[in-house]
Scaffold this motif. Structure first.
Motif, PDB file in Angstrom:
ATOM      1  N   GLY A   1       0.704  -1.220   0.258  1.00  0.00           N
ATOM      2  CA  GLY A   1      -0.328  -0.029   0.023  1.00  0.00           C
ATOM      3  C   GLY A   1       0.633   1.297   0.005  1.00  0.00           C
ATOM      4  N   ALA A   2       2.027   1.475   0.692  1.00  0.00           N
ATOM      5  CA  ALA A   2       3.040   2.048   0.769  1.00  0.00           C
ATOM      6  C   ALA A   2       3.402   2.383  -0.516  1.00  0.00           C
ATOM      7  CB  ALA A   2       3.925   2.236   1.786  1.00  0.00           C
ATOM      8  N   LEU A   3       4.324   1.168  -1.264  1.00  0.00           N
ATOM      9  CA  LEU A   3       4.484   2.042  -2.580  1.00  0.00           C
ATOM     10  C   LEU A   3       3.511   2.157  -3.300  1.00  0.00           C
ATOM     11  CD1 LEU A   3       7.213   0.928  -4.089  1.00  0.00           C
ATOM     12  CD2 LEU A   3       6.414  -0.924  -4.616  1.00  0.00           C
ATOM     13  N   VAL A   4       2.123   1.712  -3.482  1.00  0.00           N
ATOM     14  CA  VAL A   4       1.438   2.355  -4.285  1.00  0.00           C
ATOM     15  C   VAL A   4       1.238   3.878  -4.108  1.00  0.00           C
ATOM     16  CG1 VAL A   4      -1.134   2.223  -5.548  1.00  0.00           C
ATOM     17  CG2 VAL A   4       0.238  -0.061  -4.638  1.00  0.00           C
ATOM     18  N   GLY A   5       0.986   3.972  -2.998  1.00  0.00           N
ATOM     19  CA  GLY A   5       0.393   5.251  -2.179  1.00  0.00           C
ATOM     20  C   GLY A   5       1.871   5.951  -3.200  1.00  0.00           C
ATOM     21  N   ALA A   6       2.894   5.661  -2.303  1.00  0.00           N
ATOM     22  CA  ALA A   6       4.163   6.616  -2.761  1.00  0.00           C
ATOM     23  C   ALA A   6       3.662   7.002  -4.211  1.00  0.00           C
ATOM     24  CB  ALA A   6       5.581   6.216  -2.404  1.00  0.00           C
ATOM     25  N   ALA A   7       4.550   6.124  -5.002  1.00  0.00           N
ATOM     26  CA  ALA A   7       4.513   6.361  -7.014  1.00  0.00           C
ATOM     27  C   ALA A   7       3.683   7.243  -7.183  1.00  0.00           C
ATOM     28  CB  ALA A   7       4.517   5.111  -7.468  1.00  0.00           C
ATOM     29  N   ILE A   8       2.231   6.560  -6.596  1.00  0.00           N
ATOM     30  CA  ILE A   8       0.629   8.139  -6.846  1.00  0.00           C
ATOM     31  C   ILE A   8       0.968   9.316  -6.261  1.00  0.00           C
ATOM     32  CG2 ILE A   8      -1.544   8.107  -7.215  1.00  0.00           C
ATOM     33  CD1 ILE A   8      -2.089   5.354  -7.155  1.00  0.00           C
ATOM     34  N   GLY A   9       1.000   9.456  -5.506  1.00  0.00           N
ATOM     35  CA  GLY A   9       1.443  10.883  -4.620  1.00  0.00           C
ATOM     36  C   GLY A   9       2.697  11.437  -5.641  1.00  0.00           C
ATOM     37  N   ALA A  10       4.088  10.895  -5.591  1.00  0.00           N
ATOM     38  CA  ALA A  10       4.935  11.528  -5.933  1.00  0.00           C
ATOM     39  C   ALA A  10       4.733  12.187  -7.250  1.00  0.00           C
ATOM     40  CB  ALA A  10       6.348  10.212  -5.801  1.00  0.00           C
ATOM     41  N   VAL A  11       4.190  11.639  -8.738  1.00  0.00           N
ATOM     42  CA  VAL A  11       3.914  11.844  -9.252  1.00  0.00           C
ATOM     43  C   VAL A  11       2.950  12.772  -9.094  1.00  0.00           C
ATOM     44  CG1 VAL A  11       2.777  11.389 -11.962  1.00  0.00           C
ATOM     45  CG2 VAL A  11       4.152   9.045 -10.666  1.00  0.00           C
ATOM     46  N   THR A  12       2.005  13.175  -8.746  1.00  0.00           N
ATOM     47  CA  THR A  12       1.384  13.182  -8.711  1.00  0.00           C
ATOM     48  C   THR A  12       1.174  15.057  -7.979  1.00  0.00           C
ATOM     49  OG1 THR A  12      -0.495  12.049  -8.088  1.00  0.00           O
ATOM     50  CG2 THR A  12      -1.444  14.599  -7.605  1.00  0.00           C
ATOM     51  N   SER A  13       2.736  15.232  -6.669  1.00  0.00           N
ATOM     52  CA  SER A  13       3.072  16.396  -6.596  1.00  0.00           C
ATOM     53  C   SER A  13       3.780  17.294  -7.506  1.00  0.00           C
ATOM     54  CB  SER A  13       3.793  15.874  -5.294  1.00  0.00           C
ATOM     55  OG  SER A  13       4.660  14.505  -5.390  1.00  0.00           O
TER      56      SER A  13
END
Length: 293
Positions: free
Chosen positions: A84-96
């Motif tokens: 969950g942290a890996l998926v959230g980190a990838a999506i959040g980093a691209v979004t930011s």
């Protein structure tokens, strides 16, 4: 007679024990002592206290040895939290990163406020909203054809999907200042030296952003690991054991079955993980702040 003793304004500025500002901290200190420090101390004492067959007790690690019987819950929590942290980190980093490219202070402010609200939102209402939307009879379940691919919200995959609701905003809050802080001068210097975009990110961008990205993943892992209410509503206490759900189940089982000691031992391990997460996150944030400050 010194000025500090005769001048009440200076005494207040120096933080004397009788100032209203110090007195106003008393309720906060009382709350922290009653609902933070005292529970932690009590949990630690119970976890390290072992009952004898004669009715006495002594300090020991036997309660932690019993955690081997609850290894599945620990493995499940680590699995869901890491993925969950890996998926959230990838999506959040691209979004930011995309938000940072717009270069709008108003947008940054709005995103910061929304991310702060969503990152701290959860519990039973969050689980209910996902059940209504992506459950077996949810609005989007049949529309997206999730039954054809075997997706079930009431599984570890469903937990990973639900956790993104607060993990992605958390990652945006952590990484957006870093991407905004990447200076145009660095891009211009890279181009003037004949470097490509890939050269910039390989030698400048990623090394600068790496501490924030890694720190965000660590923070997301700790947040997912400690989630209880949403998971309890979504999958209950027995379908897919997690550490937080196991603690609640052991406490309900009562003292006679040894559930309280096992629950407190699990709680101590969670406190240890939280301390490690906060330590690593603060260290990585300081490393990132040296470049963007």
């Amino acid at each position: 007679m010194s000025i500090a003793r005769t001048d009440p304004t200076r005494r207040a500025r120096l933080g004397g024990s009788g100032t209203p500002a110090v007195a106003a901290l008393a309720p906060m200190v009382l709350l922290l002592a009653c609902f933070f420090l005292l529970p932690i101390v009590g949990m630690a004492l119970t976890a390290f206290t072992v009952s004898d067959e004669t009715g006495g007790s002594h300090l020991g690690l036997e309660n932690f040895a019993s955690l081997a019987d609850r290894g599945q819950a620990i493995a499940n929590s680590v699995k869901v939290s890491a993925i969950g942290a890996l998926v959230g980190a990838a999506i959040g980093a691209v979004t930011s990163f995309c938000i940072a490219q717009i270069r709008s202070k108003k947008l940054d402010a709005v995103v910061a406020v929304l991310s702060s609200v969503l990152a701290n939102d959860g519990g039973a209402p969050l689980a209910f909203s996902f059940i209504v939307t992506l459950g077996n009879t949810g609005f989007l379940f049949a529309l997206l054809g999730l039954d054809a691919i075997g997706f079930s919200l009431y599984s570890w995959q469903g937990l990973v999907v639900m956790y993104q609701y607060f993990l992605v905003p958390t990652m945006i809050m952590v990484t957006l200042p870093t991407f905004v802080g990447l200076r145009r001068e660095w891009h211009e210097a890279n181009r003037s030296l004949g470097g490509s975009a890939w050269t910039f990110w390989r030698r400048v961008g990623l090394p600068v952003a790496a501490p924030a990205l890694l720190g965000g993943w660590v923070l997301l892992f700790g947040s997912a690991y400690a989630t209880h209410a949403s998971a309890a509503v979504l999958i209950g206490t027995g379908g897919f054991p997690l550490v937080t759900l196991t603690i609640a189940s052991e406490l309900r089982s009562g003292v006679s079955s040894g559930g309280e000691e096992a629950a407190m031992a699990l709680g101590v391990t969670m406190v240890a993980i939280a301390v490690v997460v906060l330590f690593l996150f603060n260290r990585l944030q300081r490393m990132s702040a040296r470049w963007i400050s």
